[in-house]
Design a protein around this motif. Structure first.
Motif, mmCIF file in Angstrom:
data_model
loop_
_atom_site.group_PDB
_atom_site.id
_atom_site.type_symbol
_atom_site.label_atom_id
_atom_site.label_comp_id
_atom_site.label_asym_id
_atom_site.label_seq_id
_atom_site.Cartn_x
_atom_site.Cartn_y
_atom_site.Cartn_z
ATOM 1 N N GLU A 96 0.863 -1.184 0.000
ATOM 2 C CA GLU A 96 0.000 0.000 0.000
ATOM 3 C C GLU A 96 0.894 1.228 0.000
ATOM 4 O OE1 GLU A 96 -3.360 0.300 -0.032
ATOM 5 O OE2 GLU A 96 -4.142 -1.639 0.593
ATOM 6 N N SER A 149 -3.098 -3.336 4.898
ATOM 7 C CA SER A 149 -4.561 -3.347 4.779
ATOM 8 C C SER A 149 -4.940 -4.781 4.418
ATOM 9 C CB SER A 149 -5.038 -2.384 3.689
ATOM 10 O OG SER A 149 -5.034 -3.041 2.436
ATOM 11 N N LYS A 158 -9.691 -9.280 1.166
ATOM 12 C CA LYS A 158 -11.075 -8.905 0.862
ATOM 13 C C LYS A 158 -11.402 -9.215 -0.589
ATOM 14 C CE LYS A 158 -10.526 -3.827 0.410
ATOM 15 N NZ LYS A 158 -11.130 -2.551 0.761
ATOM 16 N N ARG A 172 1.447 0.315 9.219
ATOM 17 C CA ARG A 172 2.345 0.872 8.206
ATOM 18 C C ARG A 172 3.537 1.514 8.900
ATOM 19 N NH1 ARG A 172 -2.210 3.085 3.791
ATOM 20 N NH2 ARG A 172 -3.375 1.154 3.936
ATOM 21 N N GLN A 212 -9.131 0.884 10.048
ATOM 22 C CA GLN A 212 -9.910 1.188 8.848
ATOM 23 C C GLN A 212 -11.291 0.553 8.946
ATOM 24 O OE1 GLN A 212 -7.849 -0.237 5.340
ATOM 25 N NE2 GLN A 212 -6.720 1.682 5.130
ATOM 26 N N ASP A 269 -13.057 -1.261 6.483
ATOM 27 C CA ASP A 269 -12.610 -1.817 5.212
ATOM 28 C C ASP A 269 -13.781 -2.548 4.549
ATOM 29 O OD1 ASP A 269 -10.490 -2.316 3.389
ATOM 30 O OD2 ASP A 269 -10.494 -4.409 4.052
ATOM 31 N N HIS A 317 -2.560 4.165 -6.136
ATOM 32 C CA HIS A 317 -3.439 3.645 -5.094
ATOM 33 C C HIS A 317 -2.852 2.318 -4.596
ATOM 34 C CE1 HIS A 317 -6.934 3.160 -2.722
ATOM 35 N NE2 HIS A 317 -7.507 2.250 -3.461
ATOM 36 N N HIS A 318 -3.001 1.262 -5.344
ATOM 37 C CA HIS A 318 -2.279 0.006 -5.119
ATOM 38 C C HIS A 318 -2.379 -0.809 -6.395
ATOM 39 C CE1 HIS A 318 -6.246 -1.560 -4.497
ATOM 40 N NE2 HIS A 318 -6.399 -0.981 -3.330
ATOM 41 N N GLY A 378 -10.673 5.955 0.742
ATOM 42 C CA GLY A 378 -10.267 5.803 -0.651
ATOM 43 C C GLY A 378 -10.467 4.370 -1.089
ATOM 44 N N GLY A 379 -10.681 4.203 -2.375
ATOM 45 C CA GLY A 379 -10.844 2.852 -2.892
ATOM 46 C C GLY A 379 -10.827 2.855 -4.400
ATOM 47 N N ARG A 402 -11.563 -2.890 -8.896
ATOM 48 C CA ARG A 402 -10.338 -3.687 -9.000
ATOM 49 C C ARG A 402 -10.201 -4.360 -10.350
ATOM 50 N NH1 ARG A 402 -9.659 -1.148 -4.176
ATOM 51 N NH2 ARG A 402 -11.121 -1.938 -2.623
ATOM 52 N N GLY A 440 -14.156 -1.650 -4.007
ATOM 53 C CA GLY A 440 -14.385 -1.359 -2.588
ATOM 54 C C GLY A 440 -13.751 -0.070 -2.158
ATOM 55 N N ILE A 441 -13.647 0.051 -0.856
ATOM 56 C CA ILE A 441 -13.173 1.307 -0.279
ATOM 57 C C ILE A 441 -12.750 1.034 1.158
ATOM 58 C CG2 ILE A 441 -15.435 2.013 0.656
ATOM 59 C CD1 ILE A 441 -14.780 4.871 -0.413
ATOM 60 N N ALA A 442 -11.906 1.870 1.686
ATOM 61 C CA ALA A 442 -11.623 1.824 3.124
ATOM 62 C C ALA A 442 -11.670 3.244 3.670
ATOM 63 C CB ALA A 442 -10.259 1.190 3.372
HETATM 64 N N1 ASP Z 1 -6.773 -1.017 0.740
HETATM 65 C C1 ASP Z 1 -6.988 0.358 0.371
HETATM 66 C C2 ASP Z 1 -6.297 1.273 1.364
HETATM 67 O O1 ASP Z 1 -5.917 0.850 2.442
HETATM 68 C C3 ASP Z 1 -8.420 0.725 0.311
HETATM 69 C C4 ASP Z 1 -9.138 0.080 -0.803
HETATM 70 O O2 ASP Z 1 -8.675 0.137 -1.951
HETATM 71 O O3 ASP Z 1 -10.223 -0.450 -0.537
HETATM 72 O O4 ASP Z 1 -6.142 2.439 1.089
#
Ligand code: ASP
Length: 581
Positions: free
Chosen positions: A174, A196, A201, A220, A234, A236, A445-446, A482-483, A486, A527-529
């Motif tokens: 992340e 995360s 998930k 982190r 979070q 999540d 983002h990731h 943020g999310g 995917r 999704g989102i967290a």
């Molecule tokens: N895992 C992401 C974060 O920690 C959130 C997400 O993309 O749902 O920012």
């Protein structure tokens, strides 16, 4: 029970009743013939009285031994107070004590357990369990608890299933460093703590859970700031068979529900803004939209008039501060000093005052005529009485400097009211971000975030321009969550890893489980967290998330109460198969 009532519930209607209370001694006052004790628990304070000649002498003697924070049990009759205290709900009664037991003595606490304490931050953190006795601190954690319950209620109602994912895992990128845990049973190997539960998930979506949530600790290893903790919480979430707007609608719903039930605030619109616009108009991906003062680009009216600084700049950008034309030399100098601070790093600040008589006075009058300045003012929507502030330089850097100045002006002019809440979805973030240090693209983002379909073709030719199907929820300039939607197929995910500089083997070694799961019917998902600590702080009207965490770490990542991190014994090193540093 060691009590019949709490210290916050007795009222005048209960006069004459025999009650038993238990709690902590907040304060004692001994006037010789009469003695009072303020007895405190989580629910409030009740006054106990002892009277020479009335109270049993043995009880009076015990009462005289009480010190601050002694834990006692007192039995007696509820009576009407002679001099009433309207400031507390129990202020019309007191307890005439007939039986008193010291349940536990206490050392004199290192600071007073009152709203207005004499304890400094370090001392309060060292004795956090005493700090938590204070109303102000406890009420913040009560707010946190209420929020967590409201989140669970809302999401459960929307068919989300709460699932716990493991804490001893393997790196999930992340964008921060991992905390690692050595494995005794697998010498030389390490778990990573989750930054995360991202991959888990997503796997739950492959498993058909459809809607998942978890209020979960994430870890982190970053340099800390006031609003960061090495472990944080979070909310999540992940959903299957959704597109971006489905996720935004659901979490707009959650946010509205929380504001309504916890704060009694009805939020109306959740406008959406492209990342590109956020940067252009506010110089930030988390603009505070409680006030305007949007950026105005002035290149076309300010360049080629002989002012070298502007002529050479990639961007000349201004903001208009309403009604500030009367700023004094001193105030303008202070603004210049503000932008020149090393944290902001501007070389200077140009101002233009729009005088009441329609003339202009600027710090660059040498280079610009009244007509020139009038053209700036027109662009910026500046009228008589307003002040324009202008910065110039490389686009990205200048925008972020102007962002700081805008926020500073917003604060100075009282435009950032803590009781006003302006949510905003920032959407279409860049997918990749160039990292100067490693000279590589990183996922902004990731790596599991999908690209906008229409931008996919640019992935090979112009990767920096590809936009992600990613979104942030921003409230009052604070990133609350943020999310993204995917990637859900193996091929695209492998391609993404390739673009991020992973070899096929590396991608397989690190994320083989996910790539293989995607081969067994992964549904489209997203999704989102939400940052739960930050959300709590915002609801409490504060910027310090530490206050909303029961046992937080300090800015060096230490828990000064339990004194951690701490060295381990040689024996433990041996067992773990690792060598001391
Ligand atoms: N895992 C992401 C974060 O920690 C959130 C997400 O993309 O749902 O920012």
């Amino acid at each position: 029970m060691l009590r019949t009532h709490s210290c916050g519930e007795l009222r005048i209607d209960q006069a004459g009743e025999k009650v038993t209370l238990s709690g902590w001694v907040q304060r004692t006052r001994d006037k010789g013939g009469l003695m009072w004790v303020d007895l405190r628990d989580r629910y409030g304070i009740t006054q106990l009285t002892f009277e020479e000649g009335v109270t049993d002498p043995n009880i009076l003697e015990t009462a005289r031994k009480l010190g601050r924070e002694f834990v006692i049990q007192a039995e007696g009759e509820v009576v009407e107070r002679f001099s009433k205290n309207d400031k507390i709900p129990t202020g019309h009664i007191e307890i005439k004590v007939e039986k008193l037991i010291i349940l536990n003595a206490s050392e004199t606490p290192p600071f007073v357990i009152e709203d207005d304490t004499d304890g400094g931050e370090d001392l309060r953190m060292k004795y956090r369990y005493l700090d938590l006795r204070r109303n102000e601190v406890r009420s913040k954690l009560e707010l946190r608890s209420k929020l967590a319950i409201a989140v669970r209620n809302f999401l459960a109602n929307e068919e989300f299933i709460e699932v716990e994912t493991p804490v001893l895992i393997k790196s999930t990128p992340e964008g921060a460093r991992d905390f690692v845990v050595p494995s005794r049973m697998n010498p030389g190997e390490f778990y990573a703590l989750p930054q995360s539960p991202q991959t888990f998930k997503q796997l739950l979506m492959v498993s058909g859970f459809d809607r998942y949530f978890q209020i979960v600790k994430c870890f982190r290893d970053e340099d800390l700031r006031a609003d960061r903790q090495p472990e944080f919480t979070q909310i999540d979430c992940e959903m299957s068979f959704v597109e971006r707007d489905d996720v935004l609608d659901t979490f707009e719903g959650l946010t509205k529900h929380l504001f309504k039930t916890i704060k009694g605030v009805e939020l109306s619109g959740f406008p959406r803004m492209d990342y590109a616009d956020a940067m252009r108009l506010y110089g930030s991906d988390k603009p505070d939209t409680r006030f305007g003062m949007k950026f105005v680009e002035l290149n076309d009216v300010a360049q080629n008039k002989g002012f070298n600084v502007f002529d050479q700049a990639e961007l000349v950008v201004g903001i208009c501060a309403k009604g500030c034309a009367e700023y004094t030399r001193k105030q303008l100098d202070a603004l210049t000093d503000f932008v020149k601070r090393p944290q902001i790093g501007a070389k200077g600040l140009v101002y233009v005052k729009c005088n009441a008589d329609g003339t202009y006075k600027s710090s660059v009058d040498k280079f610009y005529s009244q007509e020139d300045l009038a053209a700036w003012a027109q662009k910026a929507g500046a009228e008589a009485g307003d002040l324009m502030l202008v910065l110039s330089g490389p686009t990205h850097k200048t925008r972020s400097q102007m962002n700081e100045l805008r926020l500073h002006m917003g604060t100075t002019l009282g435009l950032r009211d803590n009781n006003v809440f302006k949510p905003l979805w920032v959407v279409d973030f860049p997918l990749l971000e160039w990292d100067e240090e490693t000279e590589r693209f990183h996922a902004m983002h990731h790596p599991f975030t999908s690209a906008l379909v229409e931008d996919l073709e640019k992935l090979d030719t112009n990767p920096g321009d590809v936009r992600a199907n990613a979104y942030d929820l921003v409230i009052n300039g604070v990133e609350i969550g943020g999310g993204s939607i995917r990637i859900h197929d193996q091929e695209t995910q492998s391609l993404m890893f390739k673009h991020l500089g992973f070899t096929e083997e590396e991608a397989k070694a690190q994320f083989g489980f996910l790539l293989s799961a995607f081969q067994y019917g992964a549904p489209p998902h997203g999704g989102i967290a939400f940052g739960f600590d930050r959300l709590c702080a915002m609801f409490g009207g504060s910027e310090t998330i530490r206050d909303y965490i029961a046992f937080p770490k300090n800015t060096s990542g230490r828990d000064v109460m339990i004194d951690s991190p701490a060295p381990i014994h040689d024996e433990q090193f041996k067992e773990l198969g690792i060598k001391p540093a």
